[in-house]
Design an enzyme around this catalytic site. Structure first.
Site, PDB file in Angstrom:
ATOM      1  N   ARG A   1       0.808  -1.224   0.000  1.00 27.54           N
ATOM      2  CA  ARG A   1       0.000   0.000   0.000  1.00 27.54           C
ATOM      3  C   ARG A   1       0.837   1.268   0.000  1.00 27.54           C
ATOM      4  O   ARG A   1       0.322   2.359  -0.258  1.00 27.54           O
ATOM      5  CB  ARG A   1      -0.951  -0.003   1.198  1.00 27.54           C
ATOM      6  CG  ARG A   1      -2.171  -0.891   0.980  1.00 27.54           C
ATOM      7  CD  ARG A   1      -3.189  -0.707   2.080  1.00 27.54           C
ATOM      8  NE  ARG A   1      -2.792  -1.391   3.303  1.00 27.54           N
ATOM      9  CZ  ARG A   1      -3.413  -1.227   4.469  1.00 27.54           C
ATOM     10  NH1 ARG A   1      -4.410  -0.385   4.582  1.00 27.54           N
ATOM     11  NH2 ARG A   1      -3.001  -1.908   5.531  1.00 27.54           N
TER      12      ARG A   1
ATOM     13  N   GLN B   1      12.914 -15.387   6.490  1.00 31.93           N
ATOM     14  CA  GLN B   1      11.664 -16.103   6.214  1.00 31.93           C
ATOM     15  C   GLN B   1      11.494 -16.171   4.703  1.00 31.93           C
ATOM     16  O   GLN B   1      11.220 -15.179   4.052  1.00 31.93           O
ATOM     17  CB  GLN B   1      10.466 -15.376   6.835  1.00 31.93           C
ATOM     18  CG  GLN B   1       9.143 -16.107   6.599  1.00 31.93           C
ATOM     19  CD  GLN B   1       7.938 -15.259   6.999  1.00 31.93           C
ATOM     20  OE1 GLN B   1       8.047 -14.043   7.190  1.00 31.93           O
ATOM     21  NE2 GLN B   1       6.774 -15.880   7.106  1.00 31.93           N
TER      22      GLN B   1
ATOM     23  N   GLY C   1      -8.283  -4.908  13.112  1.00 32.55           N
ATOM     24  CA  GLY C   1      -8.971  -6.038  13.707  1.00 32.55           C
ATOM     25  C   GLY C   1      -9.543  -5.653  15.060  1.00 32.55           C
ATOM     26  O   GLY C   1      -8.934  -4.886  15.806  1.00 32.55           O
TER      27      GLY C   1
END
Length: 490
Positions: A23, A81, A148
């Site tokens: 974004r 990762q 959230g």
């Protein structure tokens, strides 16, 4: 509050910093964007350092090498990762890297730079005191859209975290939001991570799903509300990044004003986190103080000046619209307006560098002056010496830089060029307009310019000649023809 060192020594800290951050519309990893004078991830790691946790592991992925290079000098360990399969997968990757003696872990996003050490410490202690399997740092927002929501049970523990897109209309009305900062008890966390499944549109493993699994397994999940909701703000868009930067700058200015610094129109002043300023110093509007700048007491920085990695001793003054870097201004000295100090400039006590003067790798002795329109590079200038307007030290011969040495109480006339390497002795004079290529002895006079020759009547004759040319053009006679005609008449 329990003693910090033994309690948090059982903690590891994990910073999630593997994502790109789509974004932001940038090719730069999100956590490498800057706000408040540092990268986002550096702010987060620095907030962890005073906790003295057993280790700080930063999960890297996108632009892993650059992110690692940013955090490793701070003592954090970069853990790759690859591929990036979500926040739950990131904790799985971290599992084999964490110290086996750690019993707890603090988990935080690398793009939430406003969190304070005190808040992380409070979260850790609340988790220890409760004996919960997980403690979530939450915040109360008047406008919680995009975050959230925290759904609590009747006993005030946490039932689940529901993402906004999956929330019911009633759940969207909840103002308590998830910050994505957690404290976990590892013994309870690891089995839930093993049980995570990628049952979502992105086919990733989400750490938030571990909260529901903990509840399903009868484990207790609690929430600790942040005292300042600003601390949990993320940096997902350019607008959010700008807001985070504004908050950091405001924190810094307020701290300095509380310590005795005057800042006029503070909202226009930009000050980096490592800048230090002494009491009774005055900062005028539109000033930028960057890097590791150190400013003493009773200084004044006037409007529009930009200082980076500078050192100013007590009582130094910077006038309007100066640009300076990696240099020193000593006690009582003044620079500006419209001056530039390049790296290595050292302006001695009570010396002055004036308007449109540039100084680089040079030292001006006590009380020396270079007031106007000069370039001083690779030079040493003694006490009380005056550098006239338009003086240049010609330090570069096309191959290497050379030094100019000017003694004490020297007078350098205007428009002088000093061709280095060259020395001017104590109390010497250099005549205006000279090009000095040889040493000038102490108490001597250096003159190096062409001899003036006056030609009486030359200007009048020139005007008469030009009038003849102008008249000739009106009659179709060229400039060259007019000169030939004049020659024939002569």
């Amino acid at each position: 509050m329990p003693s910090r060192a033994p309690a948090l020594a059982e903690f590891s800290a994990v910073v999630l910093a593997a994502g790109k951050g789509t974004r932001l519309r940038s090719n730069l990893a999100k956590v490498l964007h800057r706000a408040g004078g540092r990268t986002l991830v550096e702010h987060v790691v620095r907030a962890c350092l005073p906790l003295r946790a057993r280790e700080i592991a930063v999960i890297v992925g996108y632009q892993a090498e650059a992110v690692g290079a940013c955090v490793e000098p701070l003592g954090a360990v970069a853990v790759l990762q690859q591929p990036q399969n979500g926040t739950g997968h990131a904790l799985r990757v971290a599992r084999n890297k964490l110290n086996r003696r750690s019993k707890y872990v603090l988990v935080m996003p690398g793009d939430a730079p406003l969190v304070r050490t005190e808040t992380l410490e409070r979260l850790a202690h609340a988790h220890l005191a409760s004996g919960a399997a997980a403690t979530i740092l939450t915040a109360m927002l008047a406008e919680p859209a995009g975050y959230g929501r925290i759904v609590r049970k009747s006993d005030n523990s946490v039932a689940r975290i529901v993402e906004e897109r999956a929330a019911t209309l009633e759940e969207r009305g909840i103002q308590e939001i998830n910050s994505s900062l957690y404290a976990f008890t590892l013994e309870a966390l690891w089995p839930c991570l093993d049980a995570l499944r990628p049952e979502n549109a992105h086919k990733e493993l989400y750490l938030t799903d571990a909260i529901a699994l903990l509840n399903d397994r009868g484990q207790r999940v609690l929430a600790e509300v942040a005292g300042d909701a600003q601390e949990v703000l993320g940096s997902n868009t350019r607008a959010e990044l700008a807001e985070v930067d504004r908050i950091f700058r405001d924190r810094k200015r307020r701290a300095l004003m509380d310590a005795g610094v005057t800042i006029f129109l503070p909202e226009t002043v930009v000050i980096d986190p490592d800048v230090r300023i002494g009491p009774d110093t005055v900062i005028e509007p539109c000033v930028h103080l960057l890097g590791s700048t150190r400013i003493g007491a009773n200084c004044r920085i006037h409007t529009g000046s930009v200082l980076k990695d500078m050192t100013l001793d007590d009582g130094a003054i910077v006038l309007e619209h100066c640009v300076m870097a990696a240099s020193r201004i000593r006690a009582g000295a003044g620079v500006g307006p419209f001056s530039r100090l390049r790296p290595g400039a050292d302006i001695g006590p009570k010396a002055h560098v004036g308007n449109f003067v540039e100084v680089k790798k040079s030292r001006l002795g006590e009380g020396a002056k270079a007031q106007h329109l000069s370039y001083i590079g690779d030079a040493t200038i003694g006490k009380g010496t005056n550098i006239g307007a338009g003086t240049i030290t010609c330090n570069y011969d096309g191959v290497q830089k050379n030094r100019t040495t000017i003694g004490n109480q020297v007078f350098i006339g205007s428009n002088t060029a000093l061709v280095a390497p060259v020395r001017v002795g104590d109390r010497a004079y250099v005549a205006a307009g000279s090009t000095i290529t040889e040493n000038v002895p102490a108490d001597g006079l250096g003159i190096a310019r062409g001899k003036q020759a006056n030609k009486p009547g030359w200007a009048a004759a020139r005007r008469k000649q030009m009038q003849a040319v102008t008249a000739g053009k009106g009659k179709g006679v060229s400039h060259r023809g007019a000169k030939r005609a004049k020659g024939r008449r002569a």
